[in-house]
Design an enzyme around this catalytic site. Structure first.
Site, PDB file in Angstrom:
ATOM      1  CG  HIS A  34      -0.294  -0.293   2.504  1.00 57.09           C
ATOM      2  ND1 HIS A  34       0.580   0.604   3.087  1.00 57.09           N
ATOM      3  CD2 HIS A  34      -0.337  -1.363   3.336  1.00 57.09           C
ATOM      4  CE1 HIS A  34       1.023   0.121   4.222  1.00 57.09           C
ATOM      5  NE2 HIS A  34       0.491  -1.090   4.400  1.00 57.09           N
ATOM      6  CD  GLN A  35       0.066   5.300  -2.377  1.00 54.69           C
ATOM      7  OE1 GLN A  35       1.105   5.946  -2.369  1.00 54.69           O
ATOM      8  NE2 GLN A  35      -0.378   4.695  -3.460  1.00 54.69           N
ATOM      9  CG  HIS A  37       4.304  -1.742   1.964  1.00 52.64           C
ATOM     10  ND1 HIS A  37       2.980  -2.113   1.956  1.00 52.64           N
ATOM     11  CD2 HIS A  37       4.890  -2.467   2.949  1.00 52.64           C
ATOM     12  CE1 HIS A  37       2.775  -3.029   2.882  1.00 52.64           C
ATOM     13  NE2 HIS A  37       3.902  -3.254   3.507  1.00 52.64           N
ATOM     14  CE  LYS A 151      -0.040  -0.549  11.371  1.00 52.95           C
ATOM     15  NZ  LYS A 151       0.188  -1.820  10.783  1.00 52.95           N
TER      16      LYS A 151
END
Ligand code: PAF
Length: 282
Positions: A34-35, A37, A151
């Protein structure tokens, strides 16, 4: 982009880069990109001349009741995104090569202390699995730099500790969490959420954001704050796993001298476990 599955091929490419004095950045992933990564890849590209991304869903970091088999796999889409970003090598080893002597016999890397608390208490063995695969991938890719999302804040601290303790010759870079418009931290596991759960999910970030503002405004009764945050999660339809306020470098309970804190939280929506964190300076 070269797509490589065998470590010998990767080492051959690595040798030619070595003689050309390339600076090699590495972004390890489990795919389903996803963004968040892609931001790691962007950051890696800024400071290196060659970028290697790995996709490997690591069985060693999943508990027996966790989502190894269900973990989302979107290989074709991932390849396209990485090629479009100008990644040099995509390394996709298979589990038989990575764990050739079997998972039971596998030598492991364990970072004590940091691995047993917070997420590690809820997921015994998880950080051992992460440290082991990241150590193995570092040995295969031999990067000068590696990039990880903030995260997974505890994972980042475990990896930094491993690199220090084992005198590994590379630098580790944390990259800020990418969020959806409503604040939810981007994660491959967000795909598991039903539309109803997806509506509830942003309250995790909203609750730790409120705690951040309170700490910044001088609130220091952390025990009460944690109790309130857990109650707020329940009120919003989530099942809290933990909410913690820790010293950001050690992840220990903060002392009076600690000025850099991190609020970490994990909560379930159905079977999906969401995690998030915010760093706060006092
Ligand atoms: O953060 C992840 O995706 C994984 O834990 C990692 C670092 C790729 C190791 O499998």
């Amino acid at each position: 982009m070269q797509v490589v599955s065998k470590v010998n091929e990767l080492r051959e490419i690595r040798r030619t880069w070595q003689s050309a004095r390339e600076v090699i950045a590495f972004v390890p992933t489990m795919g389903n990109l996803h963004q968040g990564h892609l931001k790691l890849v962007d950051e890696a590209k800024k400071s290196a001349t060659k970028v290697v991304v790995s996709i490997f869903v690591n069985p060693l970091q999943f508990g027996p009741d966790e989502d190894l088999d269900a973990y989302p796999r979107t290989l074709e889409q991932d390849k396209q995104s990485l090629a479009a970003l100008g990644v040099d090598v995509l390394f996709m080893p298979n589990a038989e090569d990575i764990y050739s002597r079997g998972l039971e016999q596998q030598t492991f890397v364990e970072v004590p202390g940091l691995s047993y608390m917070i997420c590690g208490a809820s997921r015994p063995g998880h950080f051992r699995g992460v440290a082991t695969i990241v150590c193995k991938l570092f040995n295969m890719v031999q990067p000068n730099q590696a990039y990880f999302g903030e995260k997974d804040f505890q994972q980042l601290q475990v990896i930094k500790a491993m690199v220090t303790d084992l005198s590994m010759n590379l630098s580790i870079h944390g990259v800020a969490t990418m969020r959806e418009a409503d604040g939810l931290a981007m994660s491959s596991r967000n795909h598991y959420l039903t539309p109803e759960q997806r509506k509830l999910a942003p309250s995790l970030y909203a609750i730790i954001t409120k705690m951040t503002h309170e700490i910044e405004s001088g609130r220091r009764d952390f025990t009460n704050m944690l109790t309130e945050a857990k109650a707020a999660l329940i009120d919003n339809g989530l099942k809290p796993d933990y909410v913690e306020i820790r010293a950001s470098n050690s992840l220990l309970q903060p002392g009076h001298e600690d000025t850099e804190l991190v609020i970490l939280a994990a909560a379930f929506l159905g079977k999906t476990r969401l995690i998030d964190n915010i760093q706060v300076k006092i």
